[in-house]
Design an enzyme around this catalytic site. Structure first.
Site, mmCIF file in Angstrom:
data_model
loop_
_atom_site.group_PDB
_atom_site.id
_atom_site.type_symbol
_atom_site.label_atom_id
_atom_site.label_comp_id
_atom_site.label_asym_id
_atom_site.label_seq_id
_atom_site.Cartn_x
_atom_site.Cartn_y
_atom_site.Cartn_z
ATOM 1 N N ASP A 190 -7.373 5.659 16.358
ATOM 2 C CA ASP A 190 -6.440 6.668 15.869
ATOM 3 C C ASP A 190 -6.683 6.947 14.387
ATOM 4 O OD1 ASP A 190 -5.146 7.003 18.321
ATOM 5 O OD2 ASP A 190 -3.833 5.299 17.973
ATOM 6 N N GLY A 191 -7.091 5.901 13.659
ATOM 7 C CA GLY A 191 -7.401 6.063 12.233
ATOM 8 C C GLY A 191 -8.567 7.022 12.018
ATOM 9 N N ASN A 201 0.501 12.155 10.899
ATOM 10 C CA ASN A 201 1.383 11.024 11.207
ATOM 11 C C ASN A 201 2.691 11.081 10.426
ATOM 12 O OD1 ASN A 201 0.059 9.525 13.153
ATOM 13 N ND2 ASN A 201 -0.946 8.146 11.706
ATOM 14 N N GLU A 202 2.549 10.991 9.101
ATOM 15 C CA GLU A 202 3.766 10.879 8.302
ATOM 16 C C GLU A 202 3.506 11.166 6.834
ATOM 17 O OE1 GLU A 202 1.457 7.832 7.419
ATOM 18 O OE2 GLU A 202 2.472 7.292 9.244
ATOM 19 N N THR A 221 4.625 6.185 16.294
ATOM 20 C CA THR A 221 4.086 4.872 16.671
ATOM 21 C C THR A 221 3.250 4.249 15.552
ATOM 22 O OG1 THR A 221 2.375 6.153 17.777
ATOM 23 C CG2 THR A 221 4.030 5.111 19.165
ATOM 24 N N ASN A 230 5.909 4.414 10.868
ATOM 25 C CA ASN A 230 7.316 4.492 11.272
ATOM 26 C C ASN A 230 7.755 3.307 12.120
ATOM 27 O OD1 ASN A 230 9.904 6.052 11.973
ATOM 28 N ND2 ASN A 230 8.964 5.810 14.000
ATOM 29 N N SER A 261 6.429 0.359 12.063
ATOM 30 C CA SER A 261 6.439 -0.849 11.224
ATOM 31 C C SER A 261 7.742 -0.993 10.442
ATOM 32 C CB SER A 261 5.274 -0.838 10.229
ATOM 33 O OG SER A 261 4.051 -0.796 10.903
HETATM 34 P P1 NAP Z 1 -5.977 2.540 9.614
HETATM 35 O O1 NAP Z 1 -6.647 1.239 9.695
HETATM 36 O O2 NAP Z 1 -6.752 3.775 9.896
HETATM 37 O O3 NAP Z 1 -4.692 2.549 10.537
HETATM 38 C C1 NAP Z 1 -3.833 1.433 10.572
HETATM 39 C C2 NAP Z 1 -3.449 1.185 12.019
HETATM 40 O O4 NAP Z 1 -2.570 2.237 12.439
HETATM 41 C C3 NAP Z 1 -4.631 1.191 12.974
HETATM 42 O O5 NAP Z 1 -4.476 0.145 13.882
HETATM 43 C C4 NAP Z 1 -4.524 2.545 13.659
HETATM 44 O O6 NAP Z 1 -5.025 2.556 14.955
HETATM 45 C C5 NAP Z 1 -3.022 2.717 13.695
HETATM 46 N N1 NAP Z 1 -2.557 4.095 13.864
HETATM 47 C C6 NAP Z 1 -2.846 5.182 13.128
HETATM 48 N N2 NAP Z 1 -2.183 6.254 13.587
HETATM 49 C C7 NAP Z 1 -1.466 5.838 14.648
HETATM 50 C C8 NAP Z 1 -0.570 6.476 15.551
HETATM 51 N N3 NAP Z 1 -0.245 7.764 15.425
HETATM 52 N N4 NAP Z 1 -0.016 5.727 16.531
HETATM 53 C C9 NAP Z 1 -0.306 4.430 16.647
HETATM 54 N N5 NAP Z 1 -1.122 3.751 15.825
HETATM 55 C C10 NAP Z 1 -1.697 4.454 14.836
HETATM 56 O O7 NAP Z 1 -5.268 2.586 8.178
HETATM 57 P P2 NAP Z 1 -5.316 3.665 7.060
HETATM 58 O O8 NAP Z 1 -6.707 4.121 6.855
HETATM 59 O O9 NAP Z 1 -4.542 3.162 5.935
HETATM 60 O O10 NAP Z 1 -4.496 4.849 7.773
HETATM 61 C C11 NAP Z 1 -3.180 5.108 7.438
HETATM 62 C C12 NAP Z 1 -2.370 5.288 8.669
HETATM 63 O O11 NAP Z 1 -2.129 3.970 9.180
HETATM 64 C C13 NAP Z 1 -1.023 5.887 8.307
HETATM 65 O O12 NAP Z 1 -0.852 7.191 8.825
HETATM 66 C C14 NAP Z 1 -0.034 4.907 8.883
HETATM 67 O O13 NAP Z 1 0.906 5.506 9.724
HETATM 68 C C15 NAP Z 1 -0.845 3.949 9.718
HETATM 69 N N6 NAP Z 1 -0.174 2.659 9.747
HETATM 70 C C16 NAP Z 1 0.191 1.983 8.627
HETATM 71 C C17 NAP Z 1 0.953 0.835 8.708
HETATM 72 C C18 NAP Z 1 1.401 0.101 7.506
HETATM 73 O O14 NAP Z 1 0.909 0.331 6.420
HETATM 74 N N7 NAP Z 1 2.368 -0.808 7.668
HETATM 75 C C19 NAP Z 1 1.316 0.348 9.932
HETATM 76 C C20 NAP Z 1 0.942 1.040 11.083
HETATM 77 C C21 NAP Z 1 0.199 2.204 10.961
HETATM 78 P P3 NAP Z 1 -6.583 2.409 15.282
HETATM 79 O O15 NAP Z 1 -6.880 0.958 15.213
HETATM 80 O O16 NAP Z 1 -6.672 2.971 16.652
HETATM 81 O O17 NAP Z 1 -7.362 3.213 14.253
HETATM 82 MN MN MN Z 2 -8.337 2.458 12.038
#
Ligand code: NAP
Ligand code: MN
Length: 255
Positions: free
Chosen positions: A45-46, A116-117, A155, A158, A160
């Site tokens: 998804d990332g 996403n957000e 998912t 949000n 988290s």
């Molecule tokens: P990233 O490693 O690309 O993403 C973090 C995790 O969030 C990965 O496991 C990813 O899934 C998952 N994810 C992303 N979009 C999703 C969705 N719509 N539904 C379910 N899971 C989703 O991290 P990044 O490069 O920093 O990307 C930022 C995104 O990560 C933000 O949009 C944020 O929503 C999401 N994220 C952040 C947190 C946090 O900081 N606590 C928690 C959860 C998600 P994949 O492994 O399939 O790529």
């Molecule tokens: Mn990812």
């Protein structure tokens, strides 16, 4: 058909991308990085978020489809094990198109779109935010920050912060607190709130200094900013769907 692959940097994803490119070119597809009609995302998804932001200015002219290297995702319908049926569907079958609305965030002369957000986060001090919805004064939040997500983003971050997961197909916005303070001095709703898709939200503060605006995986400093506007935009991400993967099957694969 002009196409491009956007792959995660791991070995398996890159290997699939190379194999897929060769196969599609064999079948008359033309690789076009700048102006594709179809963007094939290989990863998670990332990776999907990356690809959407890469083509943000061309969303009207192209469709996305995804292969997940790992488990099923929300943006991806095939796993790497299903490579052959992916290619088969792409070459021979008629796809259904579905679309997701993006969030629009504006302040001063800036404009950003999120799939996403959007979040405002301040880890350096207690951030106060006055929240207005459709011009009505709603609450004064105090704490680390606030997150506003789309149905698709429900998912992600949000979840988290214990926001509700929203089933596919519901057009709306959800606002959740990030470490809100609730005591005799500070009072805000506390729970997440789901709003109608035409809600226009405004964040105001005496100062957002040291706070960051997070748009999916990107961050921007908010020093000097006083007012931020958030609403669902007219922009859509279009995705091709060849088969029905039930929402609850996807959701289950997440945890
Ligand atoms: P990233 O490693 O690309 O993403 C973090 C995790 O969030 C990965 O496991 C990813 O899934 C998952 N994810 C992303 N979009 C999703 C969705 N719509 N539904 C379910 N899971 C989703 O991290 P990044 O490069 O920093 O990307 C930022 C995104 O990560 C933000 O949009 C944020 O929503 C999401 N994220 C952040 C947190 C946090 O900081 N606590 C928690 C959860 C998600 P994949 O492994 O399939 O790529
Ligand atoms: Mn990812």
């Amino acid at each position: 058909m002009r196409f491009n692959c956007v792959a995660r940097l791991d070995k398996l994803s890159r290997k699939i991308a190379i194999k897929l490119e060769a196969k599609l070119i064999d079948h008359g597809f033309v690789k076009d990085q700048d102006d594709p009609q179809l963007v094939i995302v290989i990863g998670g998804d990332g990776t999907f978020l990356l690809a959407v932001h890469e083509y943000m200015d061309k969303l009207d002219d192209l469709c996305f489809i995804g292969i997940h290297t790992g488990t099923l995702g929300f943006f991806t319908d095939y796993t790497d094990q299903e490579f052959d049926s992916f290619v088969d569907d792409l070459l021979h079958r008629q796809a259904k198109e579905i679309s997701y609305q993006l969030l629009k965030v504006t302040y001063d002369d800036h404009c950003y779109y999120a799939l996403n957000e959007m979040r405002v986060e301040n880890v350096s001090r207690t951030q106060k935010i006055d929240v207005y919805v459709n011009g009505e004064d709603f609450e004064r939040f105090s704490g680390t920050g606030l997150c506003i997500c789309t149905q698709l983003g429900s998912t992600a971050f949000n979840r988290s912060v214990h926001g509700a997961v929203i089933q596919e197909g519901l057009p709306l916005l959800e606002m959740s607190e990030i470490s809100g303070i609730h005591n005799r001095y500070y009072r805000s709703l506390g729970s997440s709130i789901v709003m109608k898709d035409d809600a226009k939200i405004q964040f105001e503060a005496d100062s957002f200094d040291k706070a960051l605006l997070c748009i999916d995986y990107m961050t921007y400093p908010l020093d000097g900013v006083k007012k931020i506007n958030i609403e669902l935009s007219k922009k859509h991400v279009r995705m091709l769907r060849y088969r029905e993967v039930g929402y609850f099957k996807r959701l289950k694969s997440l945890f």
